[in-house]
Design a protein around this motif. Structure first.
Motif, mmCIF file in Angstrom:
data_model
loop_
_atom_site.group_PDB
_atom_site.id
_atom_site.type_symbol
_atom_site.label_atom_id
_atom_site.label_comp_id
_atom_site.label_asym_id
_atom_site.label_seq_id
_atom_site.Cartn_x
_atom_site.Cartn_y
_atom_site.Cartn_z
ATOM 1 N N TRP A 142 -8.872 -7.491 -4.411
ATOM 2 C CA TRP A 142 -8.126 -7.207 -3.171
ATOM 3 C C TRP A 142 -6.626 -7.239 -3.430
ATOM 4 C CZ3 TRP A 142 -5.067 -10.890 -0.501
ATOM 5 C CH2 TRP A 142 -4.615 -10.489 0.765
ATOM 6 N N GLY A 143 -6.161 -8.262 -4.150
ATOM 7 C CA GLY A 143 -4.743 -8.375 -4.463
ATOM 8 C C GLY A 143 -4.251 -7.212 -5.310
ATOM 9 N N ARG A 144 -5.070 -6.788 -6.270
ATOM 10 C CA ARG A 144 -4.696 -5.673 -7.148
ATOM 11 C C ARG A 144 -4.580 -4.363 -6.361
ATOM 12 N NH1 ARG A 144 -8.301 -6.741 -10.423
ATOM 13 N NH2 ARG A 144 -9.856 -5.167 -9.941
ATOM 14 N N TYR A 145 -5.553 -4.121 -5.469
ATOM 15 C CA TYR A 145 -5.508 -2.908 -4.648
ATOM 16 C C TYR A 145 -4.286 -2.913 -3.729
ATOM 17 C CZ TYR A 145 -10.423 -2.105 -5.959
ATOM 18 O OH TYR A 145 -11.595 -1.877 -6.636
ATOM 19 N N CYS A 146 -4.062 -4.047 -3.076
ATOM 20 C CA CYS A 146 -2.957 -4.132 -2.114
ATOM 21 C C CYS A 146 -1.597 -4.055 -2.810
ATOM 22 C CB CYS A 146 -3.067 -5.418 -1.299
ATOM 23 S SG CYS A 146 -4.416 -5.406 -0.095
ATOM 24 N N LEU A 147 -1.499 -4.631 -3.996
ATOM 25 C CA LEU A 147 -0.242 -4.550 -4.749
ATOM 26 C C LEU A 147 0.151 -3.094 -4.977
ATOM 27 C CD1 LEU A 147 1.988 -5.983 -6.459
ATOM 28 C CD2 LEU A 147 0.413 -5.823 -8.412
ATOM 29 N N ALA A 148 -0.814 -2.264 -5.367
ATOM 30 C CA ALA A 148 -0.539 -0.845 -5.612
ATOM 31 C C ALA A 148 -0.171 -0.119 -4.320
ATOM 32 C CB ALA A 148 -1.756 -0.190 -6.256
ATOM 33 N N ILE A 149 -0.876 -0.437 -3.230
ATOM 34 C CA ILE A 149 -0.600 0.221 -1.939
ATOM 35 C C ILE A 149 0.789 -0.158 -1.434
ATOM 36 C CG2 ILE A 149 -1.290 0.302 0.494
ATOM 37 C CD1 ILE A 149 -4.207 -0.007 -0.503
ATOM 38 N N TRP A 150 1.152 -1.424 -1.567
ATOM 39 C CA TRP A 150 2.478 -1.865 -1.120
ATOM 40 C C TRP A 150 3.591 -1.264 -1.981
ATOM 41 C CZ3 TRP A 150 -0.767 -4.450 2.019
ATOM 42 C CH2 TRP A 150 -0.250 -4.968 3.205
ATOM 43 N N ASN A 151 3.364 -1.174 -3.277
ATOM 44 C CA ASN A 151 4.371 -0.533 -4.140
ATOM 45 C C ASN A 151 4.585 0.922 -3.736
ATOM 46 O OD1 ASN A 151 5.180 -2.649 -5.787
ATOM 47 N ND2 ASN A 151 3.546 -2.315 -7.289
ATOM 48 N N TRP A 152 3.492 1.613 -3.474
ATOM 49 C CA TRP A 152 3.557 3.011 -3.033
ATOM 50 C C TRP A 152 4.309 3.110 -1.706
ATOM 51 C CZ3 TRP A 152 1.544 5.678 1.204
ATOM 52 C CH2 TRP A 152 1.477 7.074 1.094
ATOM 53 N N SER A 153 4.017 2.180 -0.793
ATOM 54 C CA SER A 153 4.666 2.175 0.526
ATOM 55 C C SER A 153 6.141 1.823 0.427
ATOM 56 C CB SER A 153 3.958 1.170 1.445
ATOM 57 O OG SER A 153 2.594 1.473 1.564
ATOM 58 N N LEU A 154 6.480 0.960 -0.512
ATOM 59 C CA LEU A 154 7.864 0.542 -0.710
ATOM 60 C C LEU A 154 8.726 1.723 -1.154
ATOM 61 C CD1 LEU A 154 9.550 -2.088 -0.575
ATOM 62 C CD2 LEU A 154 9.046 -2.431 -2.995
ATOM 63 N N ARG A 155 8.169 2.566 -2.033
ATOM 64 C CA ARG A 155 8.909 3.734 -2.502
ATOM 65 C C ARG A 155 9.157 4.748 -1.377
ATOM 66 N NH1 ARG A 155 5.417 2.953 -6.952
ATOM 67 N NH2 ARG A 155 4.023 4.618 -6.265
ATOM 68 N N ARG A 156 8.276 4.719 -0.385
ATOM 69 C CA ARG A 156 8.414 5.645 0.754
ATOM 70 C C ARG A 156 9.066 4.982 1.968
ATOM 71 N NH1 ARG A 156 5.050 6.845 -2.744
ATOM 72 N NH2 ARG A 156 4.359 8.991 -3.196
ATOM 73 N N LYS A 157 9.573 3.769 1.771
ATOM 74 C CA LYS A 157 10.290 3.020 2.795
ATOM 75 C C LYS A 157 9.453 2.755 4.041
ATOM 76 C CE LYS A 157 14.754 4.716 1.169
ATOM 77 N NZ LYS A 157 16.024 5.391 1.488
ATOM 78 N N ILE A 158 8.135 2.653 3.841
ATOM 79 C CA ILE A 158 7.256 2.252 4.940
ATOM 80 C C ILE A 158 7.360 0.745 5.143
ATOM 81 C CG2 ILE A 158 4.835 2.142 5.694
ATOM 82 C CD1 ILE A 158 4.351 4.692 4.020
ATOM 83 N N VAL A 159 7.590 0.019 4.041
ATOM 84 C CA VAL A 159 7.826 -1.424 4.102
ATOM 85 C C VAL A 159 9.151 -1.722 3.394
ATOM 86 C CG1 VAL A 159 5.390 -2.064 4.233
ATOM 87 C CG2 VAL A 159 6.472 -1.793 2.000
#
Length: 250
Positions: free
Chosen positions: A81-98
């Protein structure tokens, strides 16, 4: 971006990964099942509202197998779960969603999300040997029943027997080789090169000095490299049994 829910982001991320050829449908399904099993109550929350405290609480509740809202966790599931979410958050960070990624801090705190030796999530040699022997015993018993019915005149072909027989020997091959499940299931006779004494003049097979089977180019990540697996002595019985299935001996 402030109102985008976790579900929306996960769906968009999955679509992008699929379109880019980086994730298969099965992988996307497994990721979504893992995320929903651990943090289903986050799906309709704005992604920016998910804090490090929330992330840390769920991860440690699952890692140490505490009862978390009626579910019993496991360290392996928590790390996936942590590994999946880490990738999703990194992707979102690059798109300024978070604006930040709490999973980076969590990963540093727990020493990463990769499965480790501490979890014991692998089979020891004696455990592998036990499972293989058990599968072979099941096959022997099933074949004895078939033979007994035939001798007594009550023989009736079981349409499920070949499928059941194949599944058991597929598991044996998985344990011998450590291959991916799909690689074993999709293996074709045209890619199997058996020794002469097993083929007995059957021209369908190209005999080889060293028995082996291959995966064509493009079936793995190394797109340009054919992948070959030698057929060692213990694995010969798997292919012998599959030849019997192929010729309707069972």
């Amino acid at each position: 971006n402030k109102s985008k829910t976790f579900r929306e982001v996960v769906d968009t991320y999955s679509n992008r990964m699929f379109d880019a050829g980086r994730n298969s449908p099965d992988y996307i399904r497994e990721r979504f099942n893992c995320i929903t099993s651990v943090s289903a109550d986050w799906l309709d929350k704005p992604m920016q509202s998910i804090t490090f405290e929330m992330v840390d609480d769920i991860f440690h509740s699952w890692s140490y197998q505490r009862n978390y809202r009626g579910k019993t966790g496991s360290a392996g599931r928590a790390k996936s779960w942590g590994r999946y979410c880490l990738a999703i958050w990194n992707w979102s960070l690059r798109r300024k969603i978070v604006t930040d990624n709490p999973f980076i801090t969590l990963s540093d705190d727990v020493g990463g999300f990769q499965s480790g030796e501490r979890e014991g999530n692998y089979l020891l040699p004696n455990e592998t040997a036990y499972i293989i022997e058990h599968l072979k015993n099941i096959q022997s018993y099933a074949m004895d029943i078939q033979s007994y019915k035939k001798e007594k005149g009550t023989y009736k072909k079981n349409k499920h027997f070949n499928s059941y027989h194949t599944q058991c020997w597929a598991m044996v091959l998985l344990l011998y080789t450590g291959l991916r499940l799909k690689e074993v299931i999709k293996l074709k006779w045209e890619h199997v090169f058996l020794p002469n004494d097993m083929v007995k003049g059957n021209k369908h097979f190209n005999n080889a000095l060293i028995p082996h089977f291959i995966f064509p180019k493009g079936s793995r990540k190394q797109k340009q490299i054919p992948y070959a697996v030698p057929i060692v002595w213990g694995m010969l019985e798997v292919f012998r049994q599959m030849m019997l299935v192929r010729t309707n001996e069972y």
